[in-house]
Design an enzyme around this catalytic site. Structure first.
Site, PDB file in Angstrom:
ATOM      1  N   ASP A 148      -8.281   0.776   7.409  1.00  0.00           N
ATOM      2  CA  ASP A 148      -7.167   0.360   8.287  1.00  0.00           C
ATOM      3  C   ASP A 148      -5.881   0.165   7.456  1.00  0.00           C
ATOM      4  O   ASP A 148      -4.779   0.368   7.949  1.00  0.00           O
ATOM      5  CB  ASP A 148      -7.519  -0.951   8.992  1.00  0.00           C
ATOM      6  CG  ASP A 148      -8.934  -0.934   9.552  1.00  0.00           C
ATOM      7  OD1 ASP A 148      -9.087  -0.819  10.766  1.00  0.00           O
ATOM      8  OD2 ASP A 148      -9.886  -1.020   8.746  1.00  0.00           O
ATOM      9  N   PHE A 149      -6.055  -0.230   6.196  1.00  0.00           N
ATOM     10  CA  PHE A 149      -4.884  -0.476   5.343  1.00  0.00           C
ATOM     11  C   PHE A 149      -4.205   0.829   4.918  1.00  0.00           C
ATOM     12  O   PHE A 149      -3.036   0.836   4.528  1.00  0.00           O
ATOM     13  CB  PHE A 149      -5.279  -1.265   4.087  1.00  0.00           C
ATOM     14  CG  PHE A 149      -5.977  -2.575   4.364  1.00  0.00           C
ATOM     15  CD1 PHE A 149      -5.868  -3.196   5.605  1.00  0.00           C
ATOM     16  CD2 PHE A 149      -6.727  -3.196   3.383  1.00  0.00           C
ATOM     17  CE1 PHE A 149      -6.515  -4.399   5.860  1.00  0.00           C
ATOM     18  CE2 PHE A 149      -7.375  -4.405   3.627  1.00  0.00           C
ATOM     19  CZ  PHE A 149      -7.270  -5.007   4.871  1.00  0.00           C
ATOM     20  N   HIS A 180      -9.904  -4.164  11.706  1.00  0.00           N
ATOM     21  CA  HIS A 180     -10.725  -4.238  10.497  1.00  0.00           C
ATOM     22  C   HIS A 180     -12.075  -3.556  10.692  1.00  0.00           C
ATOM     23  O   HIS A 180     -13.035  -3.886  10.015  1.00  0.00           O
ATOM     24  CB  HIS A 180     -10.967  -5.698  10.087  1.00  0.00           C
ATOM     25  CG  HIS A 180      -9.871  -6.285   9.254  1.00  0.00           C
ATOM     26  ND1 HIS A 180      -8.560  -6.218   9.600  1.00  0.00           N
ATOM     27  CD2 HIS A 180      -9.903  -6.942   8.063  1.00  0.00           C
ATOM     28  CE1 HIS A 180      -7.822  -6.830   8.677  1.00  0.00           C
ATOM     29  NE2 HIS A 180      -8.611  -7.268   7.729  1.00  0.00           N
ATOM     30  N   GLU A 188       0.804  -1.223   0.000  1.00  0.00           N
ATOM     31  CA  GLU A 188       0.000   0.000   0.000  1.00  0.00           C
ATOM     32  C   GLU A 188       0.836   1.271   0.000  1.00  0.00           C
ATOM     33  O   GLU A 188       0.461   2.265  -0.625  1.00  0.00           O
ATOM     34  CB  GLU A 188      -0.957   0.033   1.204  1.00  0.00           C
ATOM     35  CG  GLU A 188      -2.171  -0.879   1.064  1.00  0.00           C
ATOM     36  CD  GLU A 188      -1.921  -2.299   1.559  1.00  0.00           C
ATOM     37  OE1 GLU A 188      -0.744  -2.639   1.844  1.00  0.00           O
ATOM     38  OE2 GLU A 188      -2.888  -3.058   1.678  1.00  0.00           O
TER      39      GLU A 188
END
Lengths: 341, 316
Positions: A98-99, A142, A73
């Site tokens: 969250d990523f 998540h 990412e």
């Protein structure tokens, strides 16, 4: 520029029009933008999978411009920025916000700063869209909703649509925009349906919408919280002026202030962490600018200041609900009435 | 992986171009070092004295439309790519005529006309931006290559691996240029990298390791790498071994690094080569030096005459 061909501000459809899910409204905005402008492309983890981003990337008409990526990412955000600086209009997609935290260097130090650092001599037409919110016992990594944290960084616009109509119009506006936009879609809104015009249209970034009219209490609630607050208003027929800011940043403070000056009371319902967050910002701004109009201290209803739990009973206690929002509204409405001039 | 030999058949014009750009970078850096203690430049400076050959040999093969993404040690490579000297000086002086209008400072230089879409001060991250430029070219944005320019310490950041991996998977027109000066600030490479940079890169793409103090060697290898990337042969990696004569930041010499002019100075080596092969006379070399000094004088005068940015115009 192809974008000038559809640059119009549609009024929300009254009903009887085509119904679309939130998910398909997002998909349609991407698809129509890609058809309109060959510079638009989508990139991200599983972006090219038909189930990618909860189905919002399925059957796009230009699959050659939909690129799946490795789990990288941070670099992929830089790749999207580099492409935006080289003449394209990327949409970087993420399954969960969250990523995005893996890419904070790129988002905060690069994407957000690139225009200010060079006195805005460059355009950064980059959209980062990501799903927010809880799933089903998904736990602390998540289930987050982080629009408040991102809104704190200068150089980022933050959009949180709550209806299919807003999702399509605001995503098209985000893709058309020449500055970075974070576009947050709540997972629990994905199956909601609503009237959505077939043609491509944009909605103004930075303009709130009234979801319910009233005079006793101003409620500001973005994203899923707006839909839950609306349900609470309708369940008990409450005298509430419900404002969905639609964009966290830029914030339509004028609409909020005008409402508070009428009602004298403010509740911010924000499905995000409480400390130094969006709800705190709205309360602070209203206190600074409409202190005289307030007849009661502004209130916040947010997540607790801790990470999300997983087990059912814990989740049900952790997250606000329409019922809890209704309670908070009734409590404020039962207080001293606003002094009207 | 090749250790290429200097191309002794280089044309005089090309050799003069290389010498001129290297001298411009060197003499500008020396002038900055001299002026810096007077506080006329309210911004940190990361000088590249001793490293001029890497950017110069590379940029000899880049076009204005090729996009070069730089890190914090940015003055030299920016000048090599074509950033006008007066715009650099004005930025260092914090003036509104600077390339970033005084909003960037020494580490954030921009020149869209010459393919510098911006430089960054966080080590490593800009590697990904060059890959993005390559992706844009692949998706039809234009005919150009993306160039990621970074130091040896940046290869310790995850973004380095992620960027090489993606560029290789998609066979993007990207050039990775590692200016390996052997130090991360004061930490030698033996202490900051367990990996071998060339070893890692060559797993993913064609990689050349060259003497980065030999501008003819860099020029040669860069020419081949740029033409392969341009020709659709995917990403290329250039590893250039060089020496940073100065401290990581500031106008002082670095006492950790031993410099032997005969061995390490790219300008001395090129001038010796050109003189011995009859390309230049000592007089011409002296004239070049003084012409560049005048250019620097003019750029400083321009910066000093330029207005400071108006805080009232700084928009939220």
């Amino acid at each position: 520029m192809p974008w000038s061909r559809f640059d119009c501000d549609y009024a929300a459809p009254a009903g009887g029009e085509r119904e679309l899910t939130y998910c398909h409204a997002v998909r349609e905005a991407i698809d129509q933008a890609m058809q309109l402008d060959s510079r638009v492309f989508a990139i991200g983890l599983d972006a090219d999978d038909k189930f990618g981003v909860f189905g919002s990337m399925s059957d796009l008409s230009h699959p050659e411009r939909v690129l799946g990526t490795p789990i990288s990412e941070n670099a992929m955000t830089g790749v999207a920025l580099g492409a935006a600086l080289s003449g394209l209009r990327p949409i970087h997609v993420h399954l969960r916000n969250d990523f995005l935290l893996v890419a904070m260097d790129q988002i905060v130090n690069y994407v957000a700063k690139w225009q200010d650092m060079f006195d805005r001599q460059v355009q950064v037409p980059l959209v980062i869209r990501s799903v927010i919110g809880r799933g089903w016992g998904c736990g602390a990594q998540h289930s987050q909703t982080l629009h408040g944290m991102f809104a704190q960084i200068p150089g980022l616009k933050v959009i949180t649509p709550s209806t299919p109509y807003d999702a399509k119009g605001l995503l098209a506006a985000a893709i058309k925009n020449d500055s970075p936009v974070l576009f947050f879609e709540h997972r629990w809104l994905y199956k909601n349906t609503g009237a959505v015009p077939e043609e491509i249209y944009t909605l103004p970034i930075g303009k709130a919408a009234h979801l319910h009219r009233g005079n006793g209490l101003t409620v500001v609630a973005p994203s899923l919280a707006a839909i839950h607050a609306l349900k609470a208003c309708e369940n008990d027929d409450l005298d509430v002026d419900l404002i969905d800011p639609r964009t966290i940043k830029p914030l339509d403070l004028d609409t909020i202030l005008a409402s508070v000056r009428r009602t004298g009371r403010l509740l911010v319902v924000d499905y995000d962490f409480p400390f130094a967050g969006f709800a705190a910002e709205v309360c602070a701004a209203v206190t600074e600018q409409a202190f005289d109009a307030l007849v009661a201290p502004p209130q916040r209803l947010t997540f607790p200041d801790r990470g999300m739990p997983a087990a059912g009973p814990l989740e049900r206690s952790y997250y606000p609900t329409p019922e809890r929002i209704g309670e908070a509204m009734r409590e404020l409405l039962a207080g001293q009435p606003a002094v009207t001039v | 992986m090749t250790d290429s030999q200097p191309n002794s058949t280089i044309r005089r014009d090309d050799a003069l171009w290389l010498l001129r750009r290297m001298r411009l970078i060197r003499q500008t850096s020396e002038r900055i070092a001299k002026l810096y203690p007077t506080d006329v430049m309210e911004t940190p400076v990361h000088l590249c004295i001793g490293q001029e050959a890497v950017a110069t040999g590379l940029c000899h093969h880049l076009r204005d439309e090729d996009k070069l993404f730089l890190g914090h040690r940015t003055h030299g490579p920016a000048l090599a790519k074509g950033l006008p000297l007066e715009k650099l000086m004005a930025e260092l002086y914090g003036r509104s005529t600077g390339c970033s209008h005084g909003y960037g400072g020494s580490m954030h230089l921009l020149d869209l006309e010459h393919g510098l879409p911006g430089s960054s001060a966080i080590v490593g991250g800009s590697i990904a931006l060059g890959v993005g430029a390559g992706l844009a070219a692949e998706l039809g944005a234009g005919h150009f290559v993306g160039v990621s320019y970074f130091g040896d310490a940046a290869t310790n950041a995850g973004v380095f691996y992620e960027s090489l991996n993606f560029a290789a998977l998609r066979a993007l027109p990207v050039l990775f240029v590692c200016e390996d000066n052997g130090f991360s600030n004061v930490m030698p490479k033996s202490e900051h990298s367990a990996h071998d940079i060339v070893g890692v890169a060559s797993q993913m793409m064609p990689t050349a390791s060259i003497d980065g103090t030999d501008v003819l060697a860099v020029n040669d290898a860069a020419g081949r790498a740029v033409s392969r990337a341009r020709g659709g042969q995917g990403p290329q990696f250039l590893h250039c071994r060089t020496k940073r004569w100065m401290k990581h930041q500031g106008p002082e010499r670095c006492d950790l690094i031993e410099v032997d002019i005969e061995r390490d100075c790219p300008i001395h080596k090129l001038e010796r080569f050109m003189a011995s092969s009859g390309m230049v006379t000592p007089r011409e070399l002296a004239d070049l030096r003084s012409a560049i000094e005048s250019e620097i004088d003019a750029a400083i005068e321009f910066a000093e005459r330029s207005p400071r940015p108006d805080p009232n115009l700084m928009e939220a």
